[in-house]
Enzyme design. Structure first.
Site, PDB file in Angstrom:
ATOM      1  CE  LYS A 301      -4.504   0.512   2.049  1.00  0.00           C
ATOM      2  NZ  LYS A 301      -5.504  -0.026   2.932  1.00  0.00           N
ATOM      3  CD  GLU A 388     -19.417  -3.026   8.580  1.00  0.00           C
ATOM      4  OE1 GLU A 388     -19.483  -4.103   7.961  1.00  0.00           O
ATOM      5  OE2 GLU A 388     -18.551  -2.164   8.346  1.00  0.00           O
ATOM      6  NE  ARG A 416     -22.803  -5.090   3.817  1.00  0.00           N
ATOM      7  CZ  ARG A 416     -21.574  -5.057   3.289  1.00  0.00           C
ATOM      8  NH1 ARG A 416     -20.576  -5.591   3.929  1.00  0.00           N
ATOM      9  NH2 ARG A 416     -21.339  -4.495   2.133  1.00  0.00           N
TER      10      ARG A 416
HETATM   11  C1  TPP Z   1     -19.184  -2.268   4.942  1.00  0.00           C
HETATM   12  C2  TPP Z   1     -17.957  -1.401   5.019  1.00  0.00           C
HETATM   13  N1  TPP Z   1     -17.319  -1.250   6.199  1.00  0.00           N
HETATM   14  C3  TPP Z   1     -16.225  -0.464   6.276  1.00  0.00           C
HETATM   15  C4  TPP Z   1     -15.745   0.176   5.178  1.00  0.00           C
HETATM   16  C5  TPP Z   1     -14.572   1.129   5.275  1.00  0.00           C
HETATM   17  N2  TPP Z   1     -13.424   0.635   4.491  1.00  0.00           N
HETATM   18  C6  TPP Z   1     -13.151   1.104   3.270  1.00  0.00           C
HETATM   19  S1  TPP Z   1     -11.806   0.407   2.604  1.00  0.00           S
HETATM   20  C7  TPP Z   1     -11.540  -0.528   3.966  1.00  0.00           C
HETATM   21  C8  TPP Z   1     -10.369  -1.446   4.035  1.00  0.00           C
HETATM   22  C9  TPP Z   1     -10.237  -2.275   2.822  1.00  0.00           C
HETATM   23  O1  TPP Z   1      -9.113  -3.075   2.948  1.00  0.00           O
HETATM   24  P1  TPP Z   1      -8.760  -4.081   1.799  1.00  0.00           P
HETATM   25  O2  TPP Z   1     -10.019  -4.723   1.318  1.00  0.00           O
HETATM   26  O3  TPP Z   1      -7.693  -4.984   2.270  1.00  0.00           O
HETATM   27  O4  TPP Z   1      -8.255  -3.135   0.629  1.00  0.00           O
HETATM   28  P2  TPP Z   1      -6.998  -2.130   0.643  1.00  0.00           P
HETATM   29  O5  TPP Z   1      -7.510  -0.783   1.008  1.00  0.00           O
HETATM   30  O6  TPP Z   1      -6.006  -2.641   1.619  1.00  0.00           O
HETATM   31  O7  TPP Z   1      -6.516  -2.166  -0.759  1.00  0.00           O
HETATM   32  C10 TPP Z   1     -12.514  -0.284   4.935  1.00  0.00           C
HETATM   33  C11 TPP Z   1     -12.560  -0.904   6.259  1.00  0.00           C
HETATM   34  C12 TPP Z   1     -16.446   0.005   3.972  1.00  0.00           C
HETATM   35  N3  TPP Z   1     -16.067   0.620   2.859  1.00  0.00           N
HETATM   36  N4  TPP Z   1     -17.533  -0.790   3.926  1.00  0.00           N
END
Ligand code: TPP
Length: 652
Positions: A301, A388, A416
């Site tokens: 990242k 969630e 959710r």
């Molecule tokens: C239902 C929900 N909960 C929380 C989030 C907030 N959120 C956005 S991106 C993310 C992390 C995603 O991590 P990953 O899937 O590993 O992708 P990366 O950003 O590391 O590429 C979170 C928790 C969301 N978008 N949707």
């Protein structure tokens, strides 16, 4: 100078470049990401991590016929640049600019919209099933992060893959980070998998083979045969008991890829997700697989920007920054604290005084302010991952054992967990406390993140107590009040800076269901208007009242504080005294607070007209600032005053 980026504006252009030219292009795209987002901000870190992957995908596949489904889709900036949106890239997340996520209405190359996590595998599998049914031959490629595997829906989808389709390509983009560090057993498992030396040797051998493949059908046939052998050897790795002396990591040995295989998906990897030639060869291979496959790629990242590499959480998504140093502007002196920090700090204070309180976040320690609890009282803090539903039922379980869980989740993400709120919390009348952050607009994120439905979706459930503070001091009082309530309690507050009022040392109890009359009628013989301003709209109500008074009206102002139970006596009294009632809420009009007032008036046979100010019955777009959208949709002082004047004009 961008030599190759200047030449590229569609997937066709990507296909024409050689691998080494594409490697140059990757560097140029990184520069564009870093410089292009510096002014307005965005999801810089995740996008810097998928530059090579995005290029490789467009080199090998052909959208819009082939479909890419991105989980969350905050990492689609490069995909946007490569699919005809390069010139508009610097408008991303701004008014009339590109949306920050995949959006079907924005481009035919965006096959599925998202913004919430964990949806990609299900959506992609649905597309694959539809393709099989209609007998076409599109490739469906699902790109999901390691944190998507903390989410239940992803597993529900994986459980279905093997008996639904034979052609499905999953790409697990593993950078070890959610927004914060990824949590839970799955993240531990992925880590074990990538550190298994015996398995890694096999993967390397296969990788070397794929890398050397010439083009052509025969080569691919050979690759498939080799992969068959690779798979056999790989299963052996999984099943062979580990030798503690050489392989134990202290937790029962290294991981094996058997998990994905057992889910019916051929597992390939882990491979270096920044090695463009290898990615291209592997995707070429995956394209010809006649069984579901998951390719595990390792990425960094923030790759290519030191500040982002050093601070992955901060650079997951941020506002403006310095494109050289990554520094972000200092908060201007005198800026009120953010609501999320007030929540977190108040929770720490309350936890210190009440042993039964604990805090729960669903992968959002910074965004919700739960990080304050994590730091101050780590044994009272739980991060359940992007889960969630689980988080809410987990809280319900805790509540049955005498704990008082405080669950902080963004309003839109709590959607959710709707059934869990109903079935596990409200139906059993458990005293779980919900702090709904981002209740209101999340302007530059847009409709996926606008939290403007919760009053409607919560107030229909029995047992619910739902409140909205007008300022940060009231938030602290409401949190304290919630800890003494014996029912499920919900507190909604907006994104960003609070009002700037002083927070009392000791929070005070608020009587459940009691509104606060802030300004009574002057009884000066002028037309009487009662303005009920909920939450952040209370400030708008007060300003409108001042203006209306200056223009010849007798204006009263009330802070309703509760959307359930609403204060029957206060609403009824003003309903009888006023010639016009105005309700103001940072929420959709349908089913919201104003609707609750109308229901009450109907019950009491009150015919006083009610003007409702709130968000219209449509999905509100993204914009640079919330104020722009408030102005556009009439959640403003000017519109409130105009509506009142129009009413009395009409009445006259
Ligand atoms: C239902 C929900 N909960 C929380 C989030 C907030 N959120 C956005 S991106 C993310 C992390 C995603 O991590 P990953 O899937 O590993 O992708 P990366 O950003 O590391 O590429 C979170 C928790 C969301 N978008 N949707």
């Amino acid at each position: 100078m961008s030599c190759y980026l200047d030449m590229v504006d569609s997937p066709e252009h990507v296909k024409k470049l050689t691998v080494s030219q594409l490697q140059e292009l990757a560097g140029e795209i990184r520069t564009e990401l870093i410089q292009g987002l510096a002014k307005g901000g965005g999801h810089l870190g995740p996008n810097l991590g998928v530059v090579e992957l995005s290029i490789a995908l467009h080199k090998v596949f052909a959208t819009p016929k082939d479909k890419f489904v991105w989980d969350v889709s905050h990492q689609v900036y490069i995909h946007k640049i490569l699919t005809g949106r390069k010139k508009r890239f610097r408008t991303i997340r701004q008014t009339d600019g590109l949306n920050g996520f995949a959006l079907r209405t924005e481009s035919e190359h965006d096959s599925f919209g998202a913004g919430h996590a964990g949806t990609a595998l299900s959506a992609a599998l649905g597309m694959a099933a539809a393709r099989d049914k209609r007998g076409s031959d599109e490739n469906i490629v699902c790109i999901f992060g390691d944190a998507a595997l903390t989410n239940g829906i992803s597993f529900e989808a994986m459980n279905n893959v093997s008996h639904t389709t034979k052609k499905f390509i999953g790409i697990l983009n593993d950078n070890e980070w959610s927004i914060a560090k990824n949590v839970g057993a799955i993240s531990g498992y992925l880590n074990k998998l990538i550190t298994n030396p015996r398995y890694n040797q096999l993967a390397k051998d296969f990788e070397g083979f794929v890398r050397r493949l010439p083009k052509g059908d025969l080569a691919l046939k050979l690759a498939h045969r080799a992969e068959g052998g690779f798979k056999g050897a790989l299963t052996g790795v999984g099943l062979r008991p580990s030798t503690p002396a050489t392989e134990s990591d202290g937790r029962g040995g290294y991981g094996s890829p058997v998990f994905f295989e057992e889910m019916g998906m051929r597992y390939l990897g882990p491979i270096d997700g920044h090695d463009l030639p290898l990615l291209i060869s592997t995707l070429e291979f995956a394209k010809t697989c006649d069984h579901p496959i998951v390719i595990h790629i390792l990425t960094q990242k923030g790759k290519g920007f030191d500040a982002a590499l050093k601070h992955p959480e901060k650079f997951h998504g941020l506002g403006p920054y310095n494109a050289q140093t990554g520094e972000t502007p200092a908060v201007r002196a005198g800026t009120p604290p953010n609501y999320q920090d007030v929540m977190g700090q108040t929770l720490v204070k309350l936890c210190k005084a009440d042993e039964s309180l604990v805090g729960i976040t669903a992968a959002m320690p910074s965004g919700t302010g739960m990080k304050h609890l994590e730091k101050a009282l780590p044994d009272r803090y739980y991060d359940v991952g992007i889960a969630e539903e689980h988080g809410v039922i987990f809280a319900a379980g805790m509540a049955t054992m005498g704990l008082r869980p405080v669950v902080a989740i963004y309003s839109s993400f709590l959607q959710r967990a709707y059934d869990c709120i109903h079935h596990d919390v409200c139906l059993q009348d458990l005293p779980v406390i919900f702090c709904l952050d981002r209740a209101g607009l999340s302007a530059n994120d847009g409709p996926t993140h606008h939290g403007i439905f919760d009053i409607s979706y919560l107030r229909c459930f029995p047992n619910v107590i739902a409140m909205a503070p007008a300022n940060e001091d009231e938030l602290a009082d409401m949190m304290f009040t919630a800890t003494k309530a014996t029912h499920p309690t919900f507190i909604r507050y907006p994104r960003g800076a609070a009002e700037g009022v002083a927070i009392k040392d000791q929070p005070q109890l608020i009587e459940i269901g009691a509104a606060l009359v802030q300004q009574e009628f002057a009884n000066n013989g002028r037309p009487k208007v009662a303005l009920f301003g909920l939450g952040p709209m209370n400030a708008i109500a007060r300003q409108a009242a001042t203006q209306l008074a200056a223009e010849g009206y007798d204006a009263a102002v009330i802070n309703p504080r509760f959307t359930k139970p609403i204060d029957m006596a206060v609403h009824e009294r003003f309903g009888r005294e006023a010639a016009l009632i105005v309700t103001l809420e940072d929420h959709v009009i349908i089913g919201g607070y104003g609707a609750a007032v109308l229901e009450l008036f109907s019950e009491k046979a009150l015919t006083t007209p009610v003007v409702r100010i709130g968000w219209p019955d449509q999905f509100v777009e993204h914009a640079t600032t919330q104020d722009e959208l408030r102005l556009k949709y009439g959640l403003s002082v000017a519109n409130t005053v105009a509506k009142v004047k129009a009413h009395f004009g009409k009445a006259a």
